[in-house]
Motif scaffolding. Structure first.
Motif, PDB file in Angstrom:
ATOM      1  N   PRO A 147      26.282  33.591  30.523  1.00 64.49           N
ATOM      2  CA  PRO A 147      25.149  33.796  31.441  1.00 64.49           C
ATOM      3  C   PRO A 147      24.249  32.576  31.511  1.00 64.49           C
ATOM      4  N   GLU A 148      24.265  31.754  30.464  1.00 63.21           N
ATOM      5  CA  GLU A 148      23.479  30.532  30.487  1.00 63.21           C
ATOM      6  C   GLU A 148      24.031  29.488  31.449  1.00 63.21           C
ATOM      7  N   ARG A 149      25.252  29.726  31.977  1.00 61.44           N
ATOM      8  CA  ARG A 149      25.855  28.813  32.959  1.00 61.44           C
ATOM      9  C   ARG A 149      26.291  29.642  34.170  1.00 61.44           C
ATOM     10  N   VAL A 150      25.296  30.239  34.850  1.00 62.45           N
ATOM     11  CA  VAL A 150      25.476  31.027  36.076  1.00 62.45           C
ATOM     12  C   VAL A 150      26.636  32.025  35.978  1.00 62.45           C
ATOM     13  N   ASP A 151      26.732  32.700  34.835  1.00 57.28           N
ATOM     14  CA  ASP A 151      27.666  33.819  34.652  1.00 57.28           C
ATOM     15  C   ASP A 151      29.138  33.420  34.665  1.00 57.28           C
ATOM     16  N   ASP A 152      29.443  32.183  34.337  1.00 60.49           N
ATOM     17  CA  ASP A 152      30.851  31.820  34.165  1.00 60.49           C
ATOM     18  C   ASP A 152      31.520  32.753  33.167  1.00 60.49           C
ATOM     19  N   ILE A 153      32.782  33.069  33.396  1.00 64.64           N
ATOM     20  CA  ILE A 153      33.641  33.617  32.354  1.00 64.64           C
ATOM     21  C   ILE A 153      34.691  32.555  32.071  1.00 64.64           C
ATOM     22  N   ALA A 154      34.716  32.069  30.849  1.00 69.33           N
ATOM     23  CA  ALA A 154      35.638  30.999  30.474  1.00 69.33           C
ATOM     24  C   ALA A 154      36.480  31.461  29.295  1.00 69.33           C
ATOM     25  N   GLN A 170      27.101  32.881  42.747  1.00 70.64           N
ATOM     26  CA  GLN A 170      27.132  33.347  44.134  1.00 70.64           C
ATOM     27  C   GLN A 170      25.716  33.431  44.708  1.00 70.64           C
ATOM     28  N   ALA A 171      24.747  33.838  43.876  1.00 73.65           N
ATOM     29  CA  ALA A 171      23.367  33.971  44.327  1.00 73.65           C
ATOM     30  C   ALA A 171      22.767  32.633  44.745  1.00 73.65           C
ATOM     31  N   THR A 172      23.330  31.535  44.243  1.00 73.71           N
ATOM     32  CA  THR A 172      22.816  30.212  44.623  1.00 73.71           C
ATOM     33  C   THR A 172      23.298  29.788  46.001  1.00 73.71           C
ATOM     34  N   GLY A 173      24.303  30.502  46.526  1.00 72.66           N
ATOM     35  CA  GLY A 173      24.867  30.131  47.814  1.00 72.66           C
ATOM     36  C   GLY A 173      26.074  29.228  47.711  1.00 72.66           C
ATOM     37  N   GLY A 255      46.189  37.168  60.106  1.00 71.18           N
ATOM     38  CA  GLY A 255      46.533  35.769  59.920  1.00 71.18           C
ATOM     39  C   GLY A 255      45.492  34.931  59.220  1.00 71.18           C
ATOM     40  N   GLU A 256      44.339  35.525  58.877  1.00 70.03           N
ATOM     41  CA  GLU A 256      43.258  34.787  58.227  1.00 70.03           C
ATOM     42  C   GLU A 256      43.082  35.258  56.781  1.00 70.03           C
ATOM     43  N   ILE A 257      42.868  34.297  55.893  1.00 71.28           N
ATOM     44  CA  ILE A 257      42.638  34.617  54.482  1.00 71.28           C
ATOM     45  C   ILE A 257      41.221  35.170  54.324  1.00 71.28           C
ATOM     46  N   VAL A 258      41.113  36.334  53.681  1.00 71.67           N
ATOM     47  CA  VAL A 258      39.813  36.923  53.384  1.00 71.67           C
ATOM     48  C   VAL A 258      39.464  36.513  51.956  1.00 71.67           C
ATOM     49  N   TYR A 259      38.708  35.430  51.833  1.00 71.54           N
ATOM     50  CA  TYR A 259      38.433  34.858  50.518  1.00 71.54           C
ATOM     51  C   TYR A 259      37.516  35.764  49.703  1.00 71.54           C
ATOM     52  N   PRO A 260      37.915  36.115  48.490  1.00 75.40           N
ATOM     53  CA  PRO A 260      37.011  36.865  47.620  1.00 75.40           C
ATOM     54  C   PRO A 260      35.933  35.932  47.076  1.00 75.40           C
ATOM     55  N   TYR A 261      34.746  36.492  46.824  1.00 75.11           N
ATOM     56  CA  TYR A 261      33.691  35.664  46.242  1.00 75.11           C
ATOM     57  C   TYR A 261      33.760  35.825  44.726  1.00 75.11           C
ATOM     58  N   CYS A 262      32.667  35.592  44.058  1.00 68.66           N
ATOM     59  CA  CYS A 262      32.645  35.705  42.600  1.00 68.66           C
ATOM     60  C   CYS A 262      32.733  37.175  42.187  1.00 68.66           C
ATOM     61  N   TYR A 263      33.184  37.408  40.954  1.00 69.91           N
ATOM     62  CA  TYR A 263      33.302  38.782  40.473  1.00 69.91           C
ATOM     63  C   TYR A 263      31.935  39.471  40.477  1.00 69.91           C
ATOM     64  N   PHE A 276      43.788  36.995  25.156  1.00 67.52           N
ATOM     65  CA  PHE A 276      42.497  37.244  25.790  1.00 67.52           C
ATOM     66  C   PHE A 276      42.762  38.007  27.078  1.00 67.52           C
ATOM     67  N   THR A 277      42.025  39.090  27.305  1.00 66.93           N
ATOM     68  CA  THR A 277      42.176  39.871  28.525  1.00 66.93           C
ATOM     69  C   THR A 277      40.803  40.201  29.079  1.00 66.93           C
ATOM     70  N   VAL A 278      40.636  39.972  30.378  1.00 65.32           N
ATOM     71  CA  VAL A 278      39.385  40.323  31.044  1.00 65.32           C
ATOM     72  C   VAL A 278      39.705  41.095  32.317  1.00 65.32           C
ATOM     73  N   LYS A 279      38.916  42.113  32.570  1.00 63.15           N
ATOM     74  CA  LYS A 279      39.013  42.892  33.802  1.00 63.15           C
ATOM     75  C   LYS A 279      37.823  42.542  34.679  1.00 63.15           C
ATOM     76  N   ALA A 280      38.091  42.110  35.896  1.00 63.82           N
ATOM     77  CA  ALA A 280      37.028  41.719  36.822  1.00 63.82           C
ATOM     78  C   ALA A 280      37.128  42.549  38.091  1.00 63.82           C
ATOM     79  N   VAL A 281      35.976  43.090  38.521  1.00 63.82           N
ATOM     80  CA  VAL A 281      35.909  43.869  39.745  1.00 63.82           C
ATOM     81  C   VAL A 281      35.049  43.093  40.748  1.00 63.82           C
ATOM     82  N   TYR A 282      35.524  43.028  41.997  1.00 60.70           N
ATOM     83  CA  TYR A 282      34.867  42.211  43.012  1.00 60.70           C
ATOM     84  C   TYR A 282      34.092  43.071  44.006  1.00 60.70           C
ATOM     85  N   ASN A 283      33.197  42.425  44.716  1.00 57.46           N
ATOM     86  CA  ASN A 283      32.418  43.127  45.728  1.00 57.46           C
ATOM     87  C   ASN A 283      33.336  43.616  46.850  1.00 57.46           C
TER      88      ASN A 283
END
Length: 447
Positions: A147-154, A170-173, A255-263, A276-283
């Motif tokens: 969270p100290e680096r804009v919610d990265d999961i590394a 994502q909130a930064t645009g 024919g167009e890619i619908v790009y997902p944003y951040c989790y 290591f296993t992570v489950k991510a749910v998107y908007n």
């Protein structure tokens, strides 16, 4: 003696104690009644020593391919193991290879026992699992949210490292859809230390002050702590931008890619030592009038360059094309890439974000156990290249048909020319072999 070393040791100790007592009794000429008691105790101990032990579980792993499979993770139901060994769920076990050497293992969130197995081509290897106390295992595959680096999961293993971006970014645009690749050149974990160095509050404050008075000194201090500089264990030199980055997925609509944003939300399911296993749910994304929610379960095993990813789409009511891909940072005639829908893989040699900085080459690729409908490069034209895709030249895409209610399973990952892959041809071979291996998994028989 597998699985019963402690029991036999204790019984041997008992026998030695009884033998000492017998010798003492004989030496001082104890009475006949005392002698009877001694021999009765000895007989009891011998009966204990010869009592039957629980047979270990035998695991036969067969390689259907002619290529060797080294350190490949296999999975066995822990419930099946404890059932065969007649052990409680909380019991500990040990895993031994054919030479009787202990093999590290992990129990995963879904109650699977996983361990690395090595099997020669067209051959089998036998492992045994028995009750016992395992040796400690070094943590190899691990990660967390930052969270100290804009919610990265590394996360990382002994070979490579990755990150995906979170809601704070994502909130930064900033538009960053894909996975980021962090190269490393040592086996031990490095990600935590990289973030700690880059984000140290005191150092950041000092850099900010120097920017006002001595910009050169500020740059030097920043470079001394930044994870964009190789300090001896690798760095972040991969450019994602508004693309699929190092192997992300997206639906294709009309024919167009619908790009997902951040989790949107996440849950870490496994955190080492071997997976290591992570489950991510998107908007939700509006797809043909429906709010479609994408879920990804990403896992990285020790010893593997590739992440296994299981993708599902909730509320999708009809078969829809899906792509997984990697960004291309060169004109097509300068790219080293390969794409085969028939054989189930794509790969690319990325020149890194600064070709003049001696950062080597980052190799990226995806492998698909299921059938693909197409695999090809798609290049951008201006102004999309500059205005929409951050200067990326194109993407190398693999296409499949996603069926509602079914998972889309594939593998994506990377290598580095400074750590294990000296040539592009070495990466080509790795990906091609992985593609064959994923379509021909190791066969596991438990007895």
């Amino acid at each position: 003696l597998v699985g019963s070393e402690m029991c036999i040791r204790d019984r041997l100790v008992s026998l030695l104690i009884l033998a000492d007592s017998l010798y003492f009794c004989l030496s001082v000429r104890q009475t006949i009644n005392s002698m009877k008691k001694i021999f009765l105790a000895v007989a009891t101990a011998l009966a204990m020593f010869s009592c039957s032990q629980k047979e270990p579980v035998t695991v036969t792993i067969t390689n259907p391919l002619s290529i060797d499979r080294n350190g490949e993770m296999v999975e066995i139901s822990m419930a099946e193991i404890t059932g065969k060994l007649q052990l409680p769920d909380t019991a500990q076990v040990i895993v031994l290879d054919e030479n009787g050497l202990e093999v590290p293992y992990q129990i995963t969130y879904d109650d699977m026992l996983i361990f690395p197995a090595s099997v020669k081509g067209d051959a089998s290897a036998v492992y045994t699992i028995a009750e016992g106390t395992p040796q400690p295992v070094d943590v190899v595959a691990c990660g967390r949210q930052y969270p100290e680096r804009v919610d990265d999961i590394a996360w990382e293993n002994d070979l490579t490292a990755y990150r995906m971006y979170g809601p704070a970014l994502q909130a930064t645009g900033e538009r960053a859809f894909g996975y980021d690749v962090w190269v490393k050149s040592v086996k031990e974990p490095v990600v935590e230390a990289r973030y700690a160095s880059e984000l140290n509050p005191e150092t950041m404050e000092q850099i900010a002050k120097l920017r006002k008075t001595n910009p050169k000194a500020a740059d030097e201090l920043y470079h001394s702590v930044s994870y964009h500089v190789d300090h001896g264990n690798g760095l972040d030199c991969y450019k994602v931008g508004p693309t699929l980055g190092g192997g992300a997925t997206a639906l294709v609509v009309d024919g167009e890619i619908v790009y997902p944003y951040c989790y949107k939300t996440y849950e870490i399911l496994d955190n080492g030592p071997l997976r290591f296993t992570v489950k991510a749910v998107y908007n939700p994304e509006t797809i043909k009038g429906k709010d479609v929610v994408e879920t990804r379960v990403i896992s990285l095993d020790a010893g593997s360059q590739l992440n296994k990813t299981v993708v599902t789409y909730e509320n999708l009511t009809e078969a829809t094309p899906v792509v997984a891909g990697v960004v291309l940072h060169e004109p097509l005639d300068q790219c080293h890439y390969m794409a085969s829908a028939e054989d189930g893989y794509i790969l690319y040699a990325d020149p890194t974000d600064n070709v003049n900085n001696n950062n080597g080459t980052i190799y990226v690729g995806c492998v698909f156990p299921g059938m693909l409908t197409d695999a090809k490069p798609v290049m951008y034209e201006e102004p999309e290249k500059t205005q929409e895709r951050g200067g990326a030249d194109g993407q190398l895409l693999a296409y499949a048909d996603y069926q509602p209610g079914s998972p889309f399973i594939y593998y994506w990952g990377s290598g580095w020319s400074k750590y294990g892959f000296e040539t592009a041809e070495a990466w080509d071979t790795y990906i091609q072999n992985a593609a064959v291996a994923k379509r021909n998994p190791l066969q596991v028989t438990v007895k």
